[in-house]
Structure formats: C-alpha cells, structure tokens
Design an enzyme around this catalytic site. Structure first.
Site: not given
Ligand code: GUN
Length: 297
Positions: A120, A97, A53
C-alpha cells in the site's frame, strides 16, 4: 476532439505486463509472488474490494492469501497475524483493508507491517523514501495509477504545472511528492490546493494537468479549467440516479460533461482511475517480490 482516457484498457495493459513478469519469474526461478490481504469485519464495500483483489491476483499468477477476521478481532490478534505474515517467506506483499473497526488503531497496524511488504506504501519508511525520491520503496497504488495515466496522456511532463485538489495521505500528498521528483515520469511544477483555499478555481485554472481528489461531486466545473488541460478525476461518489432515485450511480469530483468540452483528455468515472488502483497493487506486489528475492539470492 477530447480524449476520454480508458483506464480499464491501461489497467489491462499493466496486468498483462505483470502476468508476463510473473510467468518469467516462475519459469526461471520457481518463485510465485504472494499477496496477503487482511479484512477485519463485514463491511460489504470492503468485502467486494478484497474479492476483486483476490481475483486480480489469480488472473496474473500471483498467489492470493485472504484472511477474513471477525469484527470483534482484537488489535493484539491482528498484530500477531501481521507478525506471522511478515515472517512468512511465501508472502511478499501485505495489505490490511481499510477502514478498520473503531477499536483498532490504524496507525499501529500500518507501522507493524514490514516496510518491504507494504504494498500500500502507507508505512512511514516508505513515505520517507518517497519524499526523498528513493526508488526501492513502495509507492501507494492510487497515486501510481494517476502517474501512469498522466505519463501516457500528458507527456512530456517536464515543467508542466500539475495542480492537485485534495491533500489526503492516500492521494493528494503522495502524488504531489511523486510528481515533483526530478525524474522522467515526473518533474512537474506542483501545486496542492484544498478546502482552506478561498478560491480553488484561481489555482485549477493554472493547471496544465489537473488531478481532483476532493471526495465531493461537482468540485470542478468547466469555468475552473484551462483550455487544453488534462484532467484526472480520482473521485468516486455514490449519488442517487437522476432518472430513478431508488437507484444509485457513481460520479467523480469533476463535472464531466462540462469539463470534457474544455479539456484535451479526461478520465471518466467509472472506468478512469478506479481500474488502475488494483493493477498498480499487482505491480507493487511484483516489485516487492523482486526486491525481497533479490536480497535472498
Ligand atoms: N480501502 C480503500 N482504499 C484502500 C487502499 O488503497 N488500501 C487499503 N489497504 N485499504 C483501502
């Protein structure tokens, strides 16, 4: 000939659009969008996602702020960091996350994020806006990636039957809500089926567009698919490599080989939906930045 949908190529196209938009914003208003990513603990898969990311942000001109907290971090400490990020004018997007360590309540953390910075799209305010079709909310990244692929490979969409296998809060439920809206990139007739269905094939065989997000390899085989359907496989399952069990490989939820003989278009795993998720996160960060800076102008 069945089209193998190249998610990497579509994702690169989205990233290019974001890069150009970020450059314009910097040039015209000296604004640099900022995304804060918070990681609690040392889970290797989560560490890898967070790195990807950060790299994705750098490549398109989004400022990346990474907060790596120890596994013993308390819920109070995490909530206090979120409060600071909510107040920080240089941060337009916040992503914590998941999964979080067991001693931290995920719901309280999601609820603490300013909905305007919730890239998100998990905050209840954004979920509510999604359901009623408000366009100024944040939508979750994986369903957005699916919608982008569907719009590109299955248009026109109006009246088509979209069947989703899986009812998670991250993919199945939001995608169903997005695709049922009376909007140009949606307007589908939507069915959601799940593990309680006695015969999943009864539903999947009716699909013009089939999205599979069940989290189980082999959920959909060729006999469960209508000739000519478009298939979006959200699954990402690590399984032993058939030639060497000491190695592993990723497969989706769909029997790719069999289903690709019946479908008109299908996403591979890896290289289908996966690359779209980070691209849509970057796009969401731009949207959040645009909405926040428009308010303060
Ligand atoms: N962990 C796995 N996929 C995601 C996601 O799309 N967002 C977040 N915040 N954590 C994740």
């Amino acid at each position: 000939m069945t089209v193998i949908i190249d998610g990497k190529k579509v994702a690169e196209d989205i990233r290019r659009q974001v890069r150009e938009e970020a450059a314009r914003l910097k040039e015209s208003q000296s604004i640099v969008p900022g995304l804060a990513v918070v990681l609690v603990g040392e889970d290797p898969a989560s560490q890898a996602y967070v790195r990807m990311k950060g790299k994705g942000c750098e490549e398109v001109g989004i400022r990346s702020l990474q907060h790596r907290l120890g596994a013993q971090t308390t819920q109070g400490e995490l909530l206090s960091l979120i409060g600071e990020l909510n107040r920080n004018g240089e941060v337009h997007g916040i992503l914590v996350q998941l999964p979080l360590p067991a001693h931290i309540d995920e719901k309280s953390v999601i609820n603490a994020i300013d909905p305007a910075k919730d890239v998100d799209g998990f905050h209840p305010v954004n979920v509510g806006k999604m359901v009623i079709g408000e366009e100024d909310g944040m939508l979750p990244c994986t369903p957005l990636g699916c919608q982008e692929l569907i719009a590109r490979y299955a248009s026109p969409l109006g009246g088509k039957h979209l069947v989703i296998v899986g009812r998670s809060n991250i993919v199945g439920k939001p995608l169903a809500n997005m695709m049922v809206q009376k909007q140009p990139r949606a307007n589908c007739v939507v069915t959601v089926c799940h593990t309680a269905a006695a015969d999943i094939g009864y539903f999947t065989r009716q699909a013009d567009i089939l999205v599979v997000a069940a989290g189980r390899p082999g959920t959909v085989s060729a006999s469960m698919v209508k000739e000519g359907a478009v298939i979006i496989d959200v699954g990402s399952n690590r399984v032993p490599h058939p030639d060497d069990p000491s190695r592993s490989r990723f497969v989706g939820d769909v029997d790719f080989e069999g289903v690709s003989r019946v479908a008109t278009a299908i996403t591979p795993v890896p290289g289908g939906v996966g690359p779209m998720t980070i691209a849509m996160l970057l796009k969401n960060t731009m949207k959040a930045c645009g909405l926040q800076t428009a308010v303060s102008r």
